[in-house]
Motif scaffolding. Structure first.
Motif, PDB file in Angstrom:
ATOM      1  N   VAL A  15       0.928  -1.222  -0.006  1.00 39.83           N
ATOM      2  CA  VAL A  15      -0.217  -0.019   0.053  1.00 39.83           C
ATOM      3  C   VAL A  15       0.914   1.447   0.092  1.00 39.83           C
ATOM      4  CG1 VAL A  15      -1.838   1.250   1.101  1.00 39.83           C
ATOM      5  CG2 VAL A  15      -1.707  -1.499   1.408  1.00 39.83           C
ATOM      6  N   TRP A  16       0.708   2.017  -0.915  1.00 43.61           N
ATOM      7  CA  TRP A  16       1.516   3.200  -1.236  1.00 43.61           C
ATOM      8  C   TRP A  16       0.917   4.857  -0.976  1.00 43.61           C
ATOM      9  CZ3 TRP A  16       6.541   2.029  -2.751  1.00 43.61           C
ATOM     10  CH2 TRP A  16       6.624   0.911  -3.408  1.00 43.61           C
ATOM     11  N   ASN A  17       1.617   5.639  -0.389  1.00 40.60           N
ATOM     12  CA  ASN A  17       1.286   7.045  -0.474  1.00 40.60           C
ATOM     13  C   ASN A  17       1.522   7.703  -1.693  1.00 40.60           C
ATOM     14  OD1 ASN A  17       1.164   9.840  -0.208  1.00 40.60           O
ATOM     15  ND2 ASN A  17       1.636   9.845   1.932  1.00 40.60           N
ATOM     16  N   PHE A  18       0.613   7.662  -2.536  1.00 43.07           N
ATOM     17  CA  PHE A  18       0.332   8.216  -4.080  1.00 43.07           C
ATOM     18  C   PHE A  18       0.969   9.502  -4.176  1.00 43.07           C
ATOM     19  CE2 PHE A  18      -3.838   7.708  -3.339  1.00 43.07           C
ATOM     20  CZ  PHE A  18      -4.442   9.021  -3.403  1.00 43.07           C
ATOM     21  N   MET A  19       1.134  10.399  -3.110  1.00 44.80           N
ATOM     22  CA  MET A  19       1.435  11.770  -3.076  1.00 44.80           C
ATOM     23  C   MET A  19       2.928  11.866  -3.279  1.00 44.80           C
ATOM     24  SD  MET A  19      -1.147  13.434  -3.682  1.00 44.80           S
ATOM     25  CE  MET A  19      -0.919  15.010  -3.470  1.00 44.80           C
ATOM     26  N   ASN A  20       3.703  10.859  -2.249  1.00 42.94           N
ATOM     27  CA  ASN A  20       5.149  10.842  -2.237  1.00 42.94           C
ATOM     28  C   ASN A  20       5.745   9.751  -2.905  1.00 42.94           C
ATOM     29  OD1 ASN A  20       4.840   9.037  -0.039  1.00 42.94           O
ATOM     30  ND2 ASN A  20       5.237  10.771   1.565  1.00 42.94           N
ATOM     31  N   GLY A  21       5.001   8.846  -3.228  1.00 41.94           N
ATOM     32  CA  GLY A  21       5.657   7.592  -3.818  1.00 41.94           C
ATOM     33  C   GLY A  21       6.265   6.724  -2.856  1.00 41.94           C
ATOM     34  N   LYS A  22       5.769   6.640  -1.515  1.00 44.20           N
ATOM     35  CA  LYS A  22       6.463   6.032  -0.536  1.00 44.20           C
ATOM     36  C   LYS A  22       5.274   5.010   0.042  1.00 44.20           C
ATOM     37  CE  LYS A  22       9.904   9.374   0.746  1.00 44.20           C
ATOM     38  NZ  LYS A  22      10.506  10.194   1.746  1.00 44.20           N
ATOM     39  N   LEU A  23       6.053   4.016   0.645  1.00 40.45           N
ATOM     40  CA  LEU A  23       4.989   2.863   1.410  1.00 40.45           C
ATOM     41  C   LEU A  23       4.435   3.871   2.429  1.00 40.45           C
ATOM     42  CD1 LEU A  23       7.033  -0.333   1.853  1.00 40.45           C
ATOM     43  CD2 LEU A  23       4.879   0.078   0.205  1.00 40.45           C
ATOM     44  N   ARG A  24       3.001   3.176   2.769  1.00 38.22           N
ATOM     45  CA  ARG A  24       2.378   3.825   4.065  1.00 38.22           C
ATOM     46  C   ARG A  24       2.651   3.060   5.360  1.00 38.22           C
ATOM     47  NH1 ARG A  24      -3.180   5.587   2.641  1.00 38.22           N
ATOM     48  NH2 ARG A  24      -3.618   5.398   4.750  1.00 38.22           N
ATOM     49  N   LYS A  25       3.498   3.916   5.939  1.00 39.67           N
ATOM     50  CA  LYS A  25       3.919   3.398   7.279  1.00 39.67           C
ATOM     51  C   LYS A  25       2.923   3.860   8.269  1.00 39.67           C
ATOM     52  CE  LYS A  25       8.077   1.998   5.874  1.00 39.67           C
ATOM     53  NZ  LYS A  25       8.407   0.611   6.063  1.00 39.67           N
ATOM     54  N   ASP A  26       1.929   4.517   8.002  1.00 36.05           N
ATOM     55  CA  ASP A  26       0.790   4.676   9.166  1.00 36.05           C
ATOM     56  C   ASP A  26      -0.034   3.496   9.355  1.00 36.05           C
ATOM     57  OD1 ASP A  26      -0.046   5.167   6.348  1.00 36.05           O
ATOM     58  OD2 ASP A  26      -2.085   5.737   7.183  1.00 36.05           O
ATOM     59  N   LEU A  27       0.234   2.505   8.356  1.00 36.53           N
ATOM     60  CA  LEU A  27      -0.308   0.984   8.568  1.00 36.53           C
ATOM     61  C   LEU A  27       0.476   0.233   9.494  1.00 36.53           C
ATOM     62  CD1 LEU A  27      -1.774   0.631   4.923  1.00 36.53           C
ATOM     63  CD2 LEU A  27      -3.011   1.226   6.969  1.00 36.53           C
ATOM     64  N   LYS A  28       0.048  -0.242  10.700  1.00 40.56           N
ATOM     65  CA  LYS A  28       1.212  -0.569  11.399  1.00 40.56           C
ATOM     66  C   LYS A  28       1.726  -1.959  11.144  1.00 40.56           C
ATOM     67  CE  LYS A  28      -1.155   0.948  15.837  1.00 40.56           C
ATOM     68  NZ  LYS A  28      -1.744   0.368  16.871  1.00 40.56           N
ATOM     69  N   TYR A  29       0.905  -2.760  10.189  1.00 42.85           N
ATOM     70  CA  TYR A  29       1.771  -4.127   9.604  1.00 42.85           C
ATOM     71  C   TYR A  29       2.732  -3.656   8.778  1.00 42.85           C
ATOM     72  CZ  TYR A  29      -2.025  -3.567   5.823  1.00 42.85           C
ATOM     73  OH  TYR A  29      -2.502  -2.762   4.797  1.00 42.85           O
TER      74      TYR A  29
END
Length: 209
Positions: A15-29
């Motif tokens: 799952v990605w943050n498509f605004m900055n191209g980075k993985l979503r780290k707000d998802l704990k897993y």
């Protein structure tokens, strides 16, 4: 509109943050590198209408359904198809998953029962895409042999089949709002807008080869 998800050859679903191209780290897993994962290459992905669930289809014929907030696997269909899963879509009420595969078969799976509820057979080549019609009474599928088929989900019978460009393989089909019209994308420079009677409503082209 909050999630961008990719599935890869190594089986990882990210799952990605498509605004900055980075993985979503707000998802704990994901923050702890505990990614959603399938045993083999991921070929198809689909969100539920409420974006709470994600279905993944694999090259080995299996389907897994995940909770996107927790990464937990909610349901698995280990032998959904006898070969690669090529397309997935949730029903409007999230009770069923429609899937298509390289085995030329479309299946309806019950999320509650974990079982295959219906089979739609008739394609003679591998199926590239399948979606529900706007009224949810039918399924519409596209095939590598260029054919488009309309299926009654009540009877599992094929009620219509047609081609928009001969044997040119069709890549995907997309519903256009609530119009009962569909956009057909095939391996040509032309996009076709059709209805379920097989009539071409209009075509669009870039003018390029």
């Amino acid at each position: 509109g909050q999630f961008l998800v990719s599935g890869s050859k190594d089986g990882f679903i990210e799952v990605w943050n498509f605004m900055n191209g980075k993985l979503r780290k707000d998802l704990k897993y994901q923050a702890s590198d505990n990614l959603m994962m399938m045993e083999k290459a991921v070929l198809a992905l689909a969100f539920s209408r409420d974006s709470e669930m994600l279905a993944g289809g694999s090259i080995n014929g299996s389907i897994k359904v995940y909770n996107i907030q927790t990464g937990a696997c909610l349901r698995r269909f280990d032998s959904a198809h006898s070969s690669a899963v090529t397309a997935l879509t949730f029903s409007r009420d999230n009770a069923h998953i429609l899937s298509a595969g390289n085995d030329n078969v479309i299946r309806v799976h019950g999320l509650k029962s974990g079982k295959c509820l219906k089979e739609l057979r008739g394609h003679s080549a591998f199926i590239t895409d399948v979606i529900y019609s706007e009224d949810a009474h039918n399924a519409v599928s596209t095939c590598a042999d260029g054919s488009v088929r309309v299926w009654s989900l009540k009877t599992t019978e094929c009620t219509n089949h047609f081609r928009v460009a001969g044997d040119t393989p069709v890549n995907s089909i997309h519903a256009i709002g609530k119009t009962e019209q569909y956009l057909i994308c095939n391996r040509s420079p032309i996009l076709f807008v059709v209805n379920l009677q097989g009539q071409i409503v209009k075509t669009m082209t870039s003018g390029k080869r």
